[in-house]
Design a protein around this motif. Structure first.
Motif, PDB file in Angstrom:
ATOM      1  N   LEU A  63      11.134   2.821 -24.118  1.00 49.36           N
ATOM      2  CA  LEU A  63      11.005   1.392 -24.420  1.00 49.36           C
ATOM      3  C   LEU A  63      10.670   1.180 -25.891  1.00 49.36           C
ATOM      4  CD1 LEU A  63       9.092   0.185 -21.253  1.00 49.36           C
ATOM      5  CD2 LEU A  63      11.492  -0.178 -21.833  1.00 49.36           C
ATOM      6  N   ALA A  64       9.929   2.123 -26.459  1.00 45.02           N
ATOM      7  CA  ALA A  64       9.621   2.014 -27.885  1.00 45.02           C
ATOM      8  C   ALA A  64      10.895   2.124 -28.707  1.00 45.02           C
ATOM      9  CB  ALA A  64       8.631   3.104 -28.292  1.00 45.02           C
ATOM     10  N   LEU A  65      11.763   3.042 -28.325  1.00 42.09           N
ATOM     11  CA  LEU A  65      13.054   3.155 -29.001  1.00 42.09           C
ATOM     12  C   LEU A  65      13.857   1.878 -28.817  1.00 42.09           C
ATOM     13  CD1 LEU A  65      14.093   6.797 -28.026  1.00 42.09           C
ATOM     14  CD2 LEU A  65      13.495   5.979 -30.321  1.00 42.09           C
ATOM     15  N   ALA A  66      13.753   1.322 -27.601  1.00 44.03           N
ATOM     16  CA  ALA A  66      14.494   0.094 -27.329  1.00 44.03           C
ATOM     17  C   ALA A  66      14.046  -1.021 -28.253  1.00 44.03           C
ATOM     18  CB  ALA A  66      14.296  -0.321 -25.875  1.00 44.03           C
ATOM     19  N   GLY A  67      12.756  -1.063 -28.517  1.00 40.87           N
ATOM     20  CA  GLY A  67      12.232  -2.129 -29.352  1.00 40.87           C
ATOM     21  C   GLY A  67      12.720  -2.061 -30.781  1.00 40.87           C
ATOM     22  N   THR A  68      13.163  -0.861 -31.208  1.00 41.76           N
ATOM     23  CA  THR A  68      13.649  -0.753 -32.578  1.00 41.76           C
ATOM     24  C   THR A  68      15.079  -1.212 -32.709  1.00 41.76           C
ATOM     25  OG1 THR A  68      14.520   1.487 -32.275  1.00 41.76           O
ATOM     26  CG2 THR A  68      12.182   1.266 -32.892  1.00 41.76           C
ATOM     27  N   GLN A 123      32.920  -2.020 -29.828  1.00 36.29           N
ATOM     28  CA  GLN A 123      31.514  -1.822 -29.455  1.00 36.29           C
ATOM     29  C   GLN A 123      31.381  -1.717 -27.942  1.00 36.29           C
ATOM     30  OE1 GLN A 123      28.480  -4.366 -31.233  1.00 36.29           O
ATOM     31  NE2 GLN A 123      27.336  -4.401 -29.317  1.00 36.29           N
ATOM     32  N   GLY A 124      32.123  -2.549 -27.237  1.00 36.44           N
ATOM     33  CA  GLY A 124      32.073  -2.519 -25.781  1.00 36.44           C
ATOM     34  C   GLY A 124      32.523  -1.183 -25.214  1.00 36.44           C
ATOM     35  N   LYS A 125      33.573  -0.612 -25.802  1.00 37.27           N
ATOM     36  CA  LYS A 125      34.060   0.693 -25.335  1.00 37.27           C
ATOM     37  C   LYS A 125      33.001   1.768 -25.555  1.00 37.27           C
ATOM     38  CE  LYS A 125      38.902  -0.503 -26.240  1.00 37.27           C
ATOM     39  NZ  LYS A 125      40.096  -0.226 -27.096  1.00 37.27           N
ATOM     40  N   GLU A 126      32.310   1.700 -26.688  1.00 36.82           N
ATOM     41  CA  GLU A 126      31.255   2.675 -26.966  1.00 36.82           C
ATOM     42  C   GLU A 126      30.067   2.471 -26.020  1.00 36.82           C
ATOM     43  OE1 GLU A 126      29.294   5.871 -28.618  1.00 36.82           O
ATOM     44  OE2 GLU A 126      31.398   5.252 -28.800  1.00 36.82           O
ATOM     45  N   SER A 172      27.442   8.183 -19.321  1.00 36.54           N
ATOM     46  CA  SER A 172      26.946   9.529 -19.583  1.00 36.54           C
ATOM     47  C   SER A 172      25.439   9.689 -19.416  1.00 36.54           C
ATOM     48  CB  SER A 172      27.330   9.958 -21.006  1.00 36.54           C
ATOM     49  OG  SER A 172      26.733   9.110 -21.972  1.00 36.54           O
ATOM     50  N   HIS A 173      24.692   8.582 -19.361  1.00 35.50           N
ATOM     51  CA  HIS A 173      23.234   8.677 -19.383  1.00 35.50           C
ATOM     52  C   HIS A 173      22.595   8.516 -18.008  1.00 35.50           C
ATOM     53  CE1 HIS A 173      22.429   9.054 -23.632  1.00 35.50           C
ATOM     54  NE2 HIS A 173      23.266   8.070 -23.896  1.00 35.50           N
ATOM     55  N   CYS A 174      21.400   9.107 -17.881  1.00 34.72           N
ATOM     56  CA  CYS A 174      20.544   8.846 -16.741  1.00 34.72           C
ATOM     57  C   CYS A 174      19.551   7.745 -17.122  1.00 34.72           C
ATOM     58  CB  CYS A 174      19.839  10.120 -16.301  1.00 34.72           C
ATOM     59  SG  CYS A 174      20.981  11.361 -15.604  1.00 34.72           S
ATOM     60  N   LEU A 175      18.502   7.569 -16.332  1.00 35.72           N
ATOM     61  CA  LEU A 175      17.642   6.397 -16.442  1.00 35.72           C
ATOM     62  C   LEU A 175      17.076   6.161 -17.844  1.00 35.72           C
ATOM     63  CD1 LEU A 175      16.016   4.054 -15.235  1.00 35.72           C
ATOM     64  CD2 LEU A 175      14.295   5.718 -14.534  1.00 35.72           C
ATOM     65  N   LEU A 176      16.365   7.132 -18.382  1.00 39.07           N
ATOM     66  CA  LEU A 176      15.697   6.908 -19.662  1.00 39.07           C
ATOM     67  C   LEU A 176      16.692   6.704 -20.790  1.00 39.07           C
ATOM     68  CD1 LEU A 176      12.703   9.415 -19.454  1.00 39.07           C
ATOM     69  CD2 LEU A 176      12.799   6.998 -18.809  1.00 39.07           C
ATOM     70  N   GLY A 177      17.798   7.453 -20.761  1.00 39.71           N
ATOM     71  CA  GLY A 177      18.830   7.272 -21.775  1.00 39.71           C
ATOM     72  C   GLY A 177      19.494   5.922 -21.669  1.00 39.71           C
ATOM     73  N   THR A 178      19.672   5.442 -20.444  1.00 38.14           N
ATOM     74  CA  THR A 178      20.252   4.111 -20.241  1.00 38.14           C
ATOM     75  C   THR A 178      19.376   3.046 -20.878  1.00 38.14           C
ATOM     76  OG1 THR A 178      21.330   4.767 -18.169  1.00 38.14           O
ATOM     77  CG2 THR A 178      20.936   2.413 -18.501  1.00 38.14           C
ATOM     78  N   ILE A 179      18.057   3.152 -20.672  1.00 39.65           N
ATOM     79  CA  ILE A 179      17.139   2.157 -21.232  1.00 39.65           C
ATOM     80  C   ILE A 179      17.121   2.227 -22.755  1.00 39.65           C
ATOM     81  CG2 ILE A 179      14.729   1.441 -21.376  1.00 39.65           C
ATOM     82  CD1 ILE A 179      14.378   2.439 -18.508  1.00 39.65           C
ATOM     83  N   SER A 180      16.968   3.441 -23.298  1.00 37.23           N
ATOM     84  CA  SER A 180      16.748   3.572 -24.735  1.00 37.23           C
ATOM     85  C   SER A 180      17.998   3.332 -25.571  1.00 37.23           C
ATOM     86  CB  SER A 180      16.174   4.951 -25.054  1.00 37.23           C
ATOM     87  OG  SER A 180      17.078   5.988 -24.697  1.00 37.23           O
ATOM     88  N   THR A 181      19.166   3.786 -25.101  1.00 36.85           N
ATOM     89  CA  THR A 181      20.374   3.668 -25.928  1.00 36.85           C
ATOM     90  C   THR A 181      21.095   2.340 -25.760  1.00 36.85           C
ATOM     91  OG1 THR A 181      21.836   4.680 -24.271  1.00 36.85           O
ATOM     92  CG2 THR A 181      20.713   6.164 -25.804  1.00 36.85           C
ATOM     93  N   LEU A 182      20.820   1.607 -24.683  1.00 39.16           N
ATOM     94  CA  LEU A 182      21.535   0.358 -24.429  1.00 39.16           C
ATOM     95  C   LEU A 182      20.625  -0.868 -24.519  1.00 39.16           C
ATOM     96  CD1 LEU A 182      23.822   1.525 -21.475  1.00 39.16           C
ATOM     97  CD2 LEU A 182      24.376   1.373 -23.908  1.00 39.16           C
ATOM     98  N   ALA A 183      19.403  -0.674 -24.966  1.00 44.98           N
ATOM     99  CA  ALA A 183      18.474  -1.805 -25.091  1.00 44.98           C
ATOM    100  C   ALA A 183      19.027  -2.850 -26.053  1.00 44.98           C
ATOM    101  CB  ALA A 183      17.127  -1.309 -25.595  1.00 44.98           C
ATOM    102  N   GLY A 184      18.856  -4.109 -25.686  1.00 45.51           N
ATOM    103  CA  GLY A 184      19.247  -5.218 -26.554  1.00 45.51           C
ATOM    104  C   GLY A 184      20.727  -5.574 -26.516  1.00 45.51           C
TER     105      GLY A 184
END
Length: 437
Positions: free
Chosen positions: A19-24, A290-293, A300-312
């Protein structure tokens, strides 16, 4: 023995970091062509592990047929519970009634069942794990990802003496996409793993055993869909209760809240999941670069990667024409339905009624629903509305709010939920608490 406190703290710290990564801002041997018959399950479960996750050449038309199985250890079920466990691939049906193969896990405690009748079975659906093939619940329980899931709910059920049939959900076989939040797909997969459990050699599970349903978050929606579909889809199962927590009952309400939020990855998963389960709807052609990326990351991601890389992430930023959610809902598929209609079809609590009511979804057993007081992922307005819809439909419903947020509420409710299911297995009366505010 509960999961070590240090490991639970590690999981919470990992989510906090995300979540901290998401906030950035930051293959199976081919079955006989034609009408597929259920495989012979008289032999031991000794299929290669890879076969469990390979798409079969054909799928038995009878839901719940065992296609392949393999004895397995479950190191990420805490407490060293003596058990027998199997990975299983079984037949189910998608939302259009087409046969599909689904993977999952069945576990039976070694302890002798001393309760009334035969050993009960709990059909369990995990919460959101991510869309990547490595995220399948059966892979995580068997040790692929130590930090992705604690397994405490499974351990609690086994310690209580119950067999567990835990579905991965459809779409975790090689090359597939999990139909995330597609109601019928989820409900069918959960009901069908119960059907398959008794057919696994050595499981000792009685096909007539009492069945409980349980899930939280994505799993809560899945278990509630299983409850709604049970009477018409699996009437032979003796289901005595359903426990569903953190339920995203109205996806339009959830989508509006998630769009552009720290948890926007769940919205991306939902859009991707519904597009995979409804291929007649426009989707890939609407995406910009951007949508394709974004979709590539989600796949490709599991839970934590989904939250951190797709935040916002915002839907508007990922489509060629900057389409809003409302504009997307207006788009039609090749069958004439709009995206809005498809999303509305996933709404829980619509068309429900007691057994014999003539409702589209008749429910003849009590339901437990719960959420966290500090819920920050699923809007509480839709969780409360689902509970209200069940009460207004005169379905026996028990409701509880825990002093936690989305992640911790799952564990805060664990012991109460296992006891509630146990009361249903013992035949104790449940009158609900719909009269409470």
């Amino acid at each position: 023995m509960p999961w070590p406190r240090a490991k639970r703290k590690k999981r919470l710290l990992a989510l906090t970091a995300a979540l901290a990564l998401a906030g950035t801002g930051l293959g199976v041997p081919a079955l006989t062509a034609g009408a597929a018959a259920a495989p012979d399950t008289s032999a031991a479960c000794d299929a290669p592990d890879a076969r469990i996750y390979q798409v079969p050449a054909s799928v038995p038309s009878d839901p719940g047929s065992v296609i392949a199985c393999r004895a397995t250890a479950l190191p990420h079920v805490p407490g060293n519970v003596p058990m027998r466990a199997w990975k299983v691939q079984y037949s189910s049906k998608d939302n259009a009634g087409k046969p599909v193969a689904v993977s999952g896990t069945v576990a039976v405690p070694d302890s002798r069942w001393t309760g009334r009748g035969s050993r009960p079975v709990v059909a369990f659906n995990p919460g959101t794990l991510g869309l990547g093939p490595q995220c399948a619940f059966s892979k995580q329980l068997a040790g692929a990802f130590q930090d992705e899931y604690e397994g405490e709910n499974i351990a609690a059920l086994l310690k209580a003496g119950y067999a567990v049939a835990a579905t991965d959900g459809a779409g975790y076989l090689d090359g597939q996409t999990h139909p995330y939040v597609s109601g019928a797909d989820a409900g069918h997969a959960l009901l069908d793993i119960v059907r398959s459990a008794s057919a696994i050699p050595g499981s000792g599970i009685d096909p007539a055993a009492k069945v409980g349903l349980w899930g939280y978050s994505e799993g809560g929606a899945a278990s509630l869909w299983a409850a709604q579909l049970a009477a018409s889809y699996a009437p032979e199962l003796d289901i005595v209760g359903d426990a569903s927590g953190g339920v995203p009952g109205d996806l339009k309400v959830v989508a509006k809240s998630l769009n552009g939020s720290p948890f926007a990855g769940f919205l991306v998963d939902a859009v991707l999941g519904l597009s995979s389960s409804h291929p007649r709807m426009p989707f890939e052609e609407l995406m910009n670069e951007q949508g394709k990326e974004t979709l590539k990351k989600a796949r490709s991601h599991c839970l934590l990667g989904t939250i951190s890389t797709l935040a916002g992430q915002r839907i508007e930023d990922n489509t060629k024409d900057g389409l809003s959610l409302e504009q997307l809902y207006a788009l039609k598929g090749t069958d004439g339905r709009t995206w809005g209609q498809v999303v509305d079809e996933q709404k829980l609590g619509a068309g429900i009624g007691r057994a014999g009511s003539g409702a589209t979804y008749e429910i003849g057993f009590p339901v437990l629903q719960y959420r966290g007081a500090l819920e920050e992922v699923v809007p509480i307005e839709t969780e409360d509305a689902t509970r209200k819809a069940y009460c207004e439909a005169d379905i026996t419903t028990r409701w509880k709010v825990y002093p936690g947020e989305h992640l911790t509420t799952d564990q805060l409710a664990k012991d109460d939920t296992v006891k509630w299911l146990g009361d249903r297995f013992e035949g104790k009366p449940e009158f609900g608490n719909c009269l409470l505010p």
